[in-house]
Each structure stands twice: as structure tokens, then as C-alpha cells.
Design a protein around this motif. Structure first.
Motif, PDB file in Angstrom:
ATOM      1  N   ARG A   1     -10.912  -0.528   1.662  1.00 22.90           N
ATOM      2  CA  ARG A   1     -11.824  -0.121   0.592  1.00 22.90           C
ATOM      3  C   ARG A   1     -11.090   0.653  -0.503  1.00 22.90           C
ATOM      4  O   ARG A   1     -11.333   0.455  -1.697  1.00 22.90           O
ATOM      5  N   GLN A   2     -10.171   1.499  -0.105  1.00 21.81           N
ATOM      6  CA  GLN A   2      -9.502   2.392  -1.052  1.00 21.81           C
ATOM      7  C   GLN A   2      -8.283   1.767  -1.720  1.00 21.81           C
ATOM      8  O   GLN A   2      -8.037   1.983  -2.915  1.00 21.81           O
ATOM      9  N   HIS A   3      -7.508   0.986  -0.976  1.00 17.27           N
ATOM     10  CA  HIS A   3      -6.196   0.546  -1.463  1.00 17.27           C
ATOM     11  C   HIS A   3      -6.134  -0.905  -1.938  1.00 17.27           C
ATOM     12  O   HIS A   3      -5.143  -1.295  -2.563  1.00 17.27           O
TER      13      HIS A   3
ATOM     14  N   SER B   1       2.745  -7.824  14.330  1.00 24.12           N
ATOM     15  CA  SER B   1       2.936  -8.932  13.395  1.00 24.12           C
ATOM     16  C   SER B   1       3.882  -9.975  13.993  1.00 24.12           C
ATOM     17  O   SER B   1       4.854  -9.637  14.665  1.00 24.12           O
ATOM     18  N   PRO B   2       3.606 -11.260  13.738  1.00 26.07           N
ATOM     19  CA  PRO B   2       4.421 -12.326  14.335  1.00 26.07           C
ATOM     20  C   PRO B   2       5.691 -12.609  13.536  1.00 26.07           C
ATOM     21  O   PRO B   2       5.751 -12.373  12.326  1.00 26.07           O
ATOM     22  N   TYR B   3       6.686 -13.123  14.227  1.00 26.58           N
ATOM     23  CA  TYR B   3       7.884 -13.611  13.553  1.00 26.58           C
ATOM     24  C   TYR B   3       8.496 -14.721  14.395  1.00 26.58           C
ATOM     25  O   TYR B   3       8.203 -14.849  15.595  1.00 26.58           O
TER      26      TYR B   3
ATOM     27  N   MET C   1      -8.376 -16.157  -6.476  1.00 28.56           N
ATOM     28  CA  MET C   1      -8.842 -14.817  -6.809  1.00 28.56           C
ATOM     29  C   MET C   1      -7.633 -13.917  -7.034  1.00 28.56           C
ATOM     30  O   MET C   1      -6.534 -14.189  -6.536  1.00 28.56           O
ATOM     31  N   LYS C   2      -7.842 -12.858  -7.801  1.00 27.96           N
ATOM     32  CA  LYS C   2      -6.773 -11.909  -8.075  1.00 27.96           C
ATOM     33  C   LYS C   2      -7.083 -10.578  -7.404  1.00 27.96           C
ATOM     34  O   LYS C   2      -8.248 -10.200  -7.255  1.00 27.96           O
ATOM     35  N   ALA C   3      -6.027  -9.885  -7.012  1.00 28.96           N
ATOM     36  CA  ALA C   3      -6.187  -8.607  -6.325  1.00 28.96           C
ATOM     37  C   ALA C   3      -5.079  -7.654  -6.751  1.00 28.96           C
ATOM     38  O   ALA C   3      -4.006  -8.082  -7.195  1.00 28.96           O
ATOM     39  N   THR C   4      -5.352  -6.365  -6.596  1.00 30.60           N
ATOM     40  CA  THR C   4      -4.365  -5.323  -6.883  1.00 30.60           C
ATOM     41  C   THR C   4      -4.365  -4.327  -5.737  1.00 30.60           C
ATOM     42  O   THR C   4      -5.429  -3.975  -5.212  1.00 30.60           O
ATOM     43  N   GLU C   5      -3.168  -3.903  -5.351  1.00 27.27           N
ATOM     44  CA  GLU C   5      -3.071  -2.878  -4.309  1.00 27.27           C
ATOM     45  C   GLU C   5      -2.661  -1.550  -4.939  1.00 27.27           C
ATOM     46  O   GLU C   5      -1.877  -1.513  -5.888  1.00 27.27           O
ATOM     47  N   THR C   6      -3.214  -0.460  -4.410  1.00 22.59           N
ATOM     48  CA  THR C   6      -2.868   0.876  -4.900  1.00 22.59           C
ATOM     49  C   THR C   6      -2.246   1.727  -3.798  1.00 22.59           C
ATOM     50  O   THR C   6      -2.151   2.941  -3.927  1.00 22.59           O
ATOM     51  N   LYS C   7      -1.815   1.078  -2.727  1.00 20.63           N
ATOM     52  CA  LYS C   7      -1.193   1.802  -1.621  1.00 20.63           C
ATOM     53  C   LYS C   7       0.231   2.232  -1.971  1.00 20.63           C
ATOM     54  O   LYS C   7       0.672   3.324  -1.609  1.00 20.63           O
ATOM     55  N   THR C   8       0.973   1.378  -2.676  1.00 21.41           N
ATOM     56  CA  THR C   8       2.353   1.691  -3.031  1.00 21.41           C
ATOM     57  C   THR C   8       2.430   2.131  -4.492  1.00 21.41           C
ATOM     58  O   THR C   8       1.511   1.898  -5.277  1.00 21.41           O
ATOM     59  N   LYS C   9       3.542   2.713  -4.866  1.00 20.36           N
ATOM     60  CA  LYS C   9       3.703   3.189  -6.238  1.00 20.36           C
ATOM     61  C   LYS C   9       3.825   2.040  -7.234  1.00 20.36           C
ATOM     62  O   LYS C   9       3.609   2.224  -8.430  1.00 20.36           O
ATOM     63  N   GLU C  10       4.150   0.838  -6.731  1.00 18.83           N
ATOM     64  CA  GLU C  10       4.279  -0.310  -7.633  1.00 18.83           C
ATOM     65  C   GLU C  10       2.929  -0.847  -8.103  1.00 18.83           C
ATOM     66  O   GLU C  10       2.851  -1.516  -9.129  1.00 18.83           O
ATOM     67  N   ASN C  11       1.859  -0.576  -7.356  1.00 16.00           N
ATOM     68  CA  ASN C  11       0.533  -1.125  -7.690  1.00 16.00           C
ATOM     69  C   ASN C  11       0.633  -2.616  -8.003  1.00 16.00           C
ATOM     70  O   ASN C  11       0.278  -3.085  -9.086  1.00 16.00           O
ATOM     71  N   ARG C  12       1.071  -3.380  -7.020  1.00 15.27           N
ATOM     72  CA  ARG C  12       1.347  -4.798  -7.226  1.00 15.27           C
ATOM     73  C   ARG C  12       0.070  -5.624  -7.364  1.00 15.27           C
ATOM     74  O   ARG C  12      -0.969  -5.284  -6.819  1.00 15.27           O
TER      75      ARG C  12
ATOM     76  N   MET D   1       1.541  -7.614   2.959  1.00 19.61           N
ATOM     77  CA  MET D   1       2.170  -6.360   2.556  1.00 19.61           C
ATOM     78  C   MET D   1       2.923  -5.692   3.702  1.00 19.61           C
ATOM     79  O   MET D   1       3.961  -5.069   3.497  1.00 19.61           O
ATOM     80  N   ASN D   2       2.361  -5.785   4.918  1.00 20.91           N
ATOM     81  CA  ASN D   2       2.996  -5.186   6.092  1.00 20.91           C
ATOM     82  C   ASN D   2       3.296  -3.702   5.874  1.00 20.91           C
ATOM     83  O   ASN D   2       4.390  -3.215   6.161  1.00 20.91           O
ATOM     84  N   GLU D   3       2.302  -2.992   5.338  1.00 16.94           N
ATOM     85  CA  GLU D   3       2.405  -1.551   5.100  1.00 16.94           C
ATOM     86  C   GLU D   3       1.481  -0.821   6.072  1.00 16.94           C
ATOM     87  O   GLU D   3       0.379  -1.285   6.362  1.00 16.94           O
ATOM     88  N   GLN D   4       1.918   0.328   6.545  1.00 16.95           N
ATOM     89  CA  GLN D   4       1.083   1.127   7.426  1.00 16.95           C
ATOM     90  C   GLN D   4       0.076   1.945   6.611  1.00 16.95           C
ATOM     91  O   GLN D   4       0.355   2.356   5.485  1.00 16.95           O
ATOM     92  N   GLY D   5      -1.098   2.177   7.187  1.00  9.94           N
ATOM     93  CA  GLY D   5      -2.069   3.077   6.584  1.00  9.94           C
ATOM     94  C   GLY D   5      -2.876   2.499   5.441  1.00  9.94           C
ATOM     95  O   GLY D   5      -3.430   3.249   4.635  1.00  9.94           O
TER      96      GLY D   5
END
Length: 213
Positions: free
Chosen positions: A163-165, A78-80, A179-190, A155-159
Motif C-alpha cells: 500500500r505504501q511503497h 525466491s527461486p533461482y 499498466m504503469k507503476a512506481t515504487e517509493t521503497k528505494t531512493k531511485e523511485n523506479r 524488486m527482491n527488496e525486504q520490507g
């Protein structure tokens, strides 16, 4: 050539570069005192297209900010920015490169060439629960892919499994929209809002990290 410079409504700075120049033309756009360092770095990049992408993003960044800035990459790729004051996201596709900057929030941006190739891999990143408009199948699938790429960068999350998250809420593509989106990778489900645009050559999506839980 910088074809777009825009301050977004959520406080970001977005740029799009059309990659029409060759390697030498782009090097001439570099500040003189940085050229030798750039040439040394490019010596290890065998791909001409990859060299042009690398040069284009750095020239574009300087034109967007009106000053010199150095882009480096973390171990995950990832760039910085060296100054540590501005968040950055970068994307490339055929003939185009894009950058999104924000001083306060994490950002994610993606640009994708319009192509039917997305059909062959759509099952890998679109779940059975996600809606695809049968009348706009290719562009809708491509917007899903691009949006999930933007979210992945933000998000910069590993794994993360696209399709799943990462879930894109139902929408019907227009020339541009949100468009709206939801992530299920973290416990926050942002939840996230992503801007999208459909152009003749490409689709573009981006998001800024003003997240709601």
C-alpha cells in the motif's frame, strides 16, 4: 499440461501449466534419474496441492527449455536456477502455475484466481490515491494485487509495503494491456511497465526488469 509457451516482446519466455495431473502422473513426466530425488523431497511436503505445484513447475520448466534444469530457493524463498544463467519467477493459483524466464533481466510474474475474496483485503494493498473502476471493481482490485506481487518478486527488496511503497498509475482494465507503476521503497523511485491479461478463470501480470528511473 502446458497450455501456453510464449516468447514475450521484451525477450522473456512465459509458460502456463494447467494442473490437471495427480502426483504420480507428474512424477512419470520427470526424467527417470531425477525421480528418486523428487520423491525424497516430496516426502516432507504434507499438502497434496503443494506437491502438485512443486512438480508442475519443474516439469513445465523442462518443457519450456527442452532440457533439464534444477530450481532451488534462496533463504528468502525466491527461486533461482542452478546454472545461474537465467532469471526465473514462479506463481501458482488454483489449477494453474506459471513461469517467466529471462537471460538478462530480473523478472516478476503472478497469476491469481478470479474471486470476490480480494474485496475484503483490498484496503491493505490499495492506497486512497489509486484508482479503482467502480464498474469493474473486483477485477481491477485483483489486477492491483497481482501487479504488486509481480513487482515484489522483481524488486527482491525486504520490507516492501504494497500500500505504501507500490503505486499503480490509473488505468481502466481491458482484456489485456499494459499498466504503469512506481515504487517509493528505494531512493531511485523506479518506474515499471507491467503486462496484464484478464481470463475467465484468472488474471495474469508480469514484468521484466528493463527499468527506467
Amino acid at each position: 499440461m502446458l497450455i501456453r509457451k510464449e516468447h514475450t516482446e521484451n525477450g522473456g519466455l512465459l509458460g502456463i501449466w494447467k494442473m490437471e495431473e495427480d502426483r504420480e502422473e507428474l512424477l512419470q513426466l520427470f526424467p527417470f534419474h531425477l525421480r528418486s530425488e523428487a520423491i525424497t523431497y516430496l516426502h516432507d511436503i504434507r499438502s497434496e496441492s503443494r506437491s502438485i505445484e512443486w512438480l508442475s513447475t519443474r516439469v513445465m520448466l523442462m518443457e519450456l527449455l527442452g532440457k533439464e534444469q534444477i530450481i532451488l530457493n534462496r533463504e528468502d524463498g525466491s527461486p533461482y536456477l542452478v546454472d545461474g544463467k537465467t532469471n526465473i519467477s514462479i506463481s501458482h493459483t488454483k489449477d494453474y502455475a506459471t513461469i517467466l524466464l529471462h537471460e538478462s533481466y530480473a523478472v516478476g510474474i503472478d497469476i491469481e484466481t478470479r474471486s470476490e475474496r480480494v474485496i475484503k483485503i483490498s484496503a491493505k494493498f490499495i492506497s486512497d490515491e489509486e484508482y479503482i473502476d467502480p464498474e469493474q471493481k473486483i477485477v481491477h482490485q485483483l489486477l492491483h494485487w497481482s501487479a504488486k506481487e509481480s513487482l515484489f518478486k522483481l524488486m527482491n527488496e525486504q520490507g516492501i509495503d504494497f500500500r505504501q511503497h507500490l503505486y499503480i498509475h490509473p488505468f481502466t482494465p481491458a482484456s489485456k494491456g499494459i499498466m504503469k507503476a512506481t515504487e517509493t521503497k528505494t531512493k531511485e523511485n523506479r518506474s515499471f511497465c507491467l503486462h496484464y491479461e484478464v481470463h475467465p478463470d484468472y488474471v495474469l501480470t508480469w514484468t521484466v526488469g528493463n527499468l527506467s528511473k
